[in-house]
Design a protein around this motif. Structure first.
Motif, mmCIF file in Angstrom:
data_model
loop_
_atom_site.group_PDB
_atom_site.id
_atom_site.type_symbol
_atom_site.label_atom_id
_atom_site.label_comp_id
_atom_site.label_asym_id
_atom_site.label_seq_id
_atom_site.Cartn_x
_atom_site.Cartn_y
_atom_site.Cartn_z
ATOM 1 N N LYS A 157 -83.011 23.602 128.001
ATOM 2 C CA LYS A 157 -81.937 23.752 127.014
ATOM 3 C C LYS A 157 -81.702 25.233 126.699
ATOM 4 N N LEU A 158 -82.779 26.014 126.584
ATOM 5 C CA LEU A 158 -82.643 27.446 126.319
ATOM 6 C C LEU A 158 -81.929 28.158 127.468
ATOM 7 N N GLN A 159 -82.142 27.679 128.691
ATOM 8 C CA GLN A 159 -81.432 28.264 129.833
ATOM 9 C C GLN A 159 -79.928 28.086 129.671
ATOM 10 N N LEU A 160 -79.511 26.975 129.100
ATOM 11 C CA LEU A 160 -78.084 26.725 128.878
ATOM 12 C C LEU A 160 -77.541 27.580 127.729
ATOM 13 N N ILE A 161 -78.357 27.766 126.701
ATOM 14 C CA ILE A 161 -77.935 28.569 125.546
ATOM 15 C C ILE A 161 -77.902 30.043 125.933
ATOM 16 N N GLN A 162 -78.932 30.511 126.554
ATOM 17 C CA GLN A 162 -79.121 31.854 127.116
ATOM 18 C C GLN A 162 -78.960 33.005 126.143
ATOM 19 N N HIS A 163 -77.906 33.078 125.375
ATOM 20 C CA HIS A 163 -77.663 34.238 124.514
ATOM 21 C C HIS A 163 -78.346 34.059 123.160
ATOM 22 N N PHE A 164 -79.645 34.333 123.153
ATOM 23 C CA PHE A 164 -80.420 34.289 121.917
ATOM 24 C C PHE A 164 -81.458 35.399 121.973
ATOM 25 N N ILE B 9 -87.659 38.900 111.700
ATOM 26 C CA ILE B 9 -86.259 38.548 111.927
ATOM 27 C C ILE B 9 -85.442 39.769 111.554
ATOM 28 N N ASN B 10 -84.538 40.173 112.430
ATOM 29 C CA ASN B 10 -83.719 41.358 112.184
ATOM 30 C C ASN B 10 -82.254 40.978 111.998
ATOM 31 N N LYS B 11 -81.541 41.834 111.291
ATOM 32 C CA LYS B 11 -80.107 41.640 111.121
ATOM 33 C C LYS B 11 -79.453 41.596 112.507
ATOM 34 N N GLY B 12 -78.600 40.598 112.720
ATOM 35 C CA GLY B 12 -77.901 40.452 113.995
ATOM 36 C C GLY B 12 -78.632 39.622 115.033
ATOM 37 N N ASP B 13 -79.910 39.282 114.787
ATOM 38 C CA ASP B 13 -80.634 38.435 115.748
ATOM 39 C C ASP B 13 -79.922 37.098 115.904
ATOM 40 N N ARG B 14 -79.851 36.640 117.150
ATOM 41 C CA ARG B 14 -79.310 35.317 117.460
ATOM 42 C C ARG B 14 -80.509 34.391 117.630
ATOM 43 N N ILE B 15 -80.591 33.380 116.784
ATOM 44 C CA ILE B 15 -81.799 32.571 116.636
ATOM 45 C C ILE B 15 -81.579 31.136 117.101
ATOM 46 N N VAL B 16 -82.579 30.604 117.820
ATOM 47 C CA VAL B 16 -82.666 29.174 118.084
ATOM 48 C C VAL B 16 -83.779 28.656 117.179
ATOM 49 N N LEU B 17 -83.428 27.771 116.257
ATOM 50 C CA LEU B 17 -84.385 27.228 115.302
ATOM 51 C C LEU B 17 -84.914 25.896 115.831
ATOM 52 N N ILE B 18 -86.237 25.742 115.789
ATOM 53 C CA ILE B 18 -86.899 24.578 116.373
ATOM 54 C C ILE B 18 -87.716 23.862 115.304
ATOM 55 N N ASP B 19 -87.736 22.532 115.368
ATOM 56 C CA ASP B 19 -88.604 21.742 114.494
ATOM 57 C C ASP B 19 -89.097 20.529 115.268
ATOM 58 N N ASP B 20 -90.124 19.883 114.749
ATOM 59 C CA ASP B 20 -90.640 18.712 115.437
ATOM 60 C C ASP B 20 -89.797 17.467 115.132
ATOM 61 N N VAL B 21 -89.508 17.236 113.849
ATOM 62 C CA VAL B 21 -88.754 16.050 113.433
ATOM 63 C C VAL B 21 -87.678 16.463 112.433
ATOM 64 N N ILE B 22 -86.494 15.893 112.579
ATOM 65 C CA ILE B 22 -85.450 16.050 111.564
ATOM 66 C C ILE B 22 -85.196 14.669 110.977
ATOM 67 N N THR B 23 -85.407 14.537 109.664
ATOM 68 C CA THR B 23 -85.146 13.255 109.005
ATOM 69 C C THR B 23 -83.800 13.316 108.294
ATOM 70 N N THR B 24 -83.718 14.076 107.207
ATOM 71 C CA THR B 24 -82.433 14.222 106.522
ATOM 72 C C THR B 24 -81.734 15.520 106.937
ATOM 73 N N GLY B 25 -82.522 16.502 107.346
ATOM 74 C CA GLY B 25 -81.986 17.808 107.709
ATOM 75 C C GLY B 25 -81.994 18.800 106.562
ATOM 76 N N LYS B 26 -82.313 18.336 105.351
ATOM 77 C CA LYS B 26 -82.243 19.221 104.182
ATOM 78 C C LYS B 26 -83.307 20.307 104.209
ATOM 79 N N SER B 27 -84.535 19.998 104.620
ATOM 80 C CA SER B 27 -85.562 21.042 104.680
ATOM 81 C C SER B 27 -85.249 22.024 105.809
ATOM 82 N N LEU B 28 -84.663 21.526 106.886
ATOM 83 C CA LEU B 28 -84.278 22.419 107.980
ATOM 84 C C LEU B 28 -83.136 23.336 107.535
ATOM 85 N N LEU B 29 -82.213 22.815 106.727
ATOM 86 C CA LEU B 29 -81.137 23.655 106.201
ATOM 87 C C LEU B 29 -81.703 24.777 105.328
#
Length: 177
Positions: free
Chosen positions: A53-60, A116-136
């Motif tokens: 998946k990261l190969q497809l995203i590439q620009h991070f 984390i630096n200003k302008g960094d392009r980030i891929v955020l990873i987690d194990d489980v997403i239930t509601t998504g609120k903690s990930l937000l």
């Protein structure tokens, strides 16, 4: 064995009693993805899929996520990208990060482990997403540094991807309920 089989056999607990998930939601089954990510066979599958998946995203610039949920995955991906750059199609080292749920009160205080630096392009990873609120909450924390979330990835989606996507973020999960 495939990832779904590993989860069903080793990491899913079903009970007539309800479990309280970190989101506060009650459920009769619990998927222990932290245990899953400590099993070499499962972690190898997870890292391989996320790597594709990261190969497809590439620009991070960096990958990271909430501590405990993302630790093993971020570590595995960091190692794979560094040791096998041909997997990623580019040759560079990444300095990734983890986010504590709350600031540490001793030593190097704060929520951020890494940088984390200003302008960094980030891929955020987690194990489980239930509601998504903690990930937000983690997304907002990362963006407070002036970084941009370019993608969110998780191992198991319990339905929270809809919430994350409704906030304008692309979300990928290996498995969903």
């Amino acid at each position: 064995m495939d990832l779904k089989g590993i989860i069903e056999k080793h990491c899913t607990v079903k009970s007539e009693q309800e479990f309280t998930l970190s989101s506060g939601i009650k459920s009769n089954y619990y998927i222990d993805c932290k245990k899953l990510c400590l099993m070499s066979e499962a972690l190898e599958i997870i890292v391989s899929i996320f790597k594709l998946k990261l190969q497809l995203i590439q620009h991070f610039d960096k990958i990271g996520g909430p501590s405990m949920g993302a630790d093993a995955i971020v570590g595995g991906l960091t190692y794979a990208i560094t040791q096998y750059p041909e997997w990623m199609g580019f040759n560079r080292k990444l300095n990734n990060f983890l986010i504590r749920p709350k600031p540490k009160e001793h030593g190097l205080t704060g929520r951020l482990i890494g940088e984390i630096n200003k302008g960094d392009r980030i891929v955020l990873i987690d194990d489980v997403i239930t509601t998504g609120k903690s990930l937000l909450d983690n997304i907002e924390f990362v963006e407070s540094f002036g970084a941009k979330i370019v993608h969110v990835m998780c191992v198991v989606d319990r339905g929270g991807h809809k919430f994350i996507e409704s906030k304008g973020y692309e979300c990928f999960s290996i498995l969903s309920l």
